[in-house]
Design a protein around this motif. Structure first.
Motif, PDB file in Angstrom:
ATOM      1  N   GLY A  72     -18.110  55.715  22.453  1.00 57.57           N
ATOM      2  CA  GLY A  72     -18.534  54.834  23.365  1.00 57.57           C
ATOM      3  C   GLY A  72     -18.252  55.570  24.756  1.00 57.57           C
ATOM      4  N   TYR A 143     -22.182  50.981  17.198  1.00 55.92           N
ATOM      5  CA  TYR A 143     -22.229  50.911  18.707  1.00 55.92           C
ATOM      6  C   TYR A 143     -22.841  49.573  19.232  1.00 55.92           C
ATOM      7  CZ  TYR A 143     -21.849  51.481  23.924  1.00 55.92           C
ATOM      8  OH  TYR A 143     -21.620  51.138  25.147  1.00 55.92           O
ATOM      9  N   THR A 147     -20.978  46.365  20.636  1.00 56.92           N
ATOM     10  CA  THR A 147     -21.374  45.586  21.607  1.00 56.92           C
ATOM     11  C   THR A 147     -21.465  44.146  21.417  1.00 56.92           C
ATOM     12  OG1 THR A 147     -23.544  46.303  21.377  1.00 56.92           O
ATOM     13  CG2 THR A 147     -22.214  47.744  22.884  1.00 56.92           C
ATOM     14  N   GLN A 150     -18.376  42.509  20.993  1.00 57.10           N
ATOM     15  CA  GLN A 150     -17.772  42.062  22.284  1.00 57.10           C
ATOM     16  C   GLN A 150     -18.345  41.072  23.170  1.00 57.10           C
ATOM     17  OE1 GLN A 150     -14.933  44.114  21.894  1.00 57.10           O
ATOM     18  NE2 GLN A 150     -15.042  44.656  23.923  1.00 57.10           N
ATOM     19  N   GLU A 151     -19.840  40.887  22.966  1.00 62.83           N
ATOM     20  CA  GLU A 151     -20.490  39.807  23.700  1.00 62.83           C
ATOM     21  C   GLU A 151     -20.034  38.491  23.286  1.00 62.83           C
ATOM     22  OE1 GLU A 151     -24.561  40.842  23.400  1.00 62.83           O
ATOM     23  OE2 GLU A 151     -24.468  42.477  24.913  1.00 62.83           O
TER      24      GLU A 151
END
Length: 360
Positions: A72, A143, A147, A150-151
């Motif tokens: 990342g 990845y 993400t 994470q969202e």
């Protein structure tokens, strides 16, 4: 081993390499020179199939490897170098594997070192390209999952913050409302309006029962809000008699439609407080509530009193704005318009809440 990797992703990788074998061998059948040549098609299928098995294993290895080593933004250089080393390792092992396959298919007619020499050139570049492709695809897949997690974590945190904020605002609003209501009843008692005071206490009892019924919920069906608002208006009318006229204009609204609890009451209270009652004049408050294309549109308008014209909006007004923002996020708007004689507060927010956890 494949913990955290969707089975659909593993199946898609396997299907990709199976199709690659079929398409690559099938394309040879359309080459005129190869069709006329005396080549062993079973050996071709076997070689391509064994190579597909290797690349399938390498792809699954890459999926597992990059599960906890996503390249990342942070520590990009070290992670990218590690990814390149993995691709290089795949290339070296791939070349050795291809050489072994060639020796096995030729039944030993081609020696290992000769087969290894044959891989330098196009075969080496092809193998290197496959390694880079697998590494990039595996990293991109993880990845994407990273993400998305994470969202989801960010959305959950925002939900918890919104719920905490709403609880704090409710804690500020309800004592404020009760304090003002008791002041209104005290005013009736000081005026020796006994029957009005009794009626006001009955109205207050109805309001308190409504608050107890709501509990910690932030949304209630529209009829509950309408009845609560009418009780409050009746209570204020007992206090001010014919000097106060609150006009409710309500459009056709389905009964089960959720509405923010106690949203209208502080807006009406604000209109009364800043209206012409302080000047001894009659105060008219127009309240409009409609549901248009799955969006609520609320508007409260009153004539500005000279005495209260420059006063603050009060706790209830600011709380209403903050509550809508906490419940509906950026989809809610709260505006005010002031002319020479009138003050209008308007709110627009969707029928559905921003977060699933906030509701009735």
């Amino acid at each position: 081993m494949f913990r955290g990797i969707p089975k659909l992703a593993i199946g898609a990788v396997a299907l990709f390499w199976v199709l690659s074998v079929v398409t690559s061998v099938a394309s040879l059948y359309f080459d005129p020179e190869l069709v006329r040549a005396d080549i062993g098609w079973p050996q071709v299928w076997l070689k391509r199939g064994l190579l597909a098995c290797y690349w399938l294993s390498a792809s699954l290895f890459a999926l597992v490897w990059f599960r906890d080593r996503v390249v990342g933004v942070s520590r990009f250089r070290s992670h990218a170098i590690g990814a390149l080393w993995i691709a290089m390792l795949m290339t070296v092992l791939g070349v050795l594997y291809i050489s072994i396959v060639v020796v096995a298919i030729s039944h030993g007619k081609i020696g290992f070192f000769r087969a290894l020499q044959q891989q330098w050139g196009f075969e080496l570049l092809y193998t290197w390209f496959n390694g880079i492709q697998i590494v990039a695809a595996a990293n991109a897949f993880h990845y994407f999952l990273y993400t998305r997690r994470q969202e989801q974590a960010k959305a959950l945190l925002q939900l918890k913050l919104s719920e905490a904020e709403i609880s704090l605002l409710r804690a500020q609003l309800e004592p404020h409302f009760l304090f003002n209501t008791l002041n209104s009843i005290a005013s009736l008692a000081r005026l020796n309006r006994v029957q009005a005071t009794v009626d006001a206490l009955n109205q207050l009892g109805g309001l308190l029962r409504g608050v107890l019924e709501v509990g910690r919920r932030q949304l209630m069906p529209w009829p509950w809000e309408l009845e609560f608002t009418r009780l409050y208006v009746a209570l204020q009318t007992l206090r001010f008699a014919d000097k106060l006229d609150v006009r409710l204009h309500v459009g056709p609204i389905p009964e089960g439609t959720p509405f923010p609890v106690m949203l209208l009451q502080p807006l009406i209270e604000n209109a009364i407080h800043h209206g012409p009652l302080a000047d001894g004049e009659r105060c008219v408050v127009d309240v409009s509530v409609i549901l248009d294309q799955r969006y609520w549109q609320v508007e409260v308008s009153n004539r500005i009193g000279h005495t209260a014209a420059h006063g603050s909006h009060g706790v209830g007004w600011s709380n209403s704005k903050a509550r809508l923002r906490a419940i509906y996020g950026d989809r809610a708007s709260f505006a005010q318009a002031r002319s020479a004689a009138f003050f209008t507060v308007s709110a627009r927010f969707p029928e559905q809440v921003e977060h699933e956890g906030v509701g009735a």
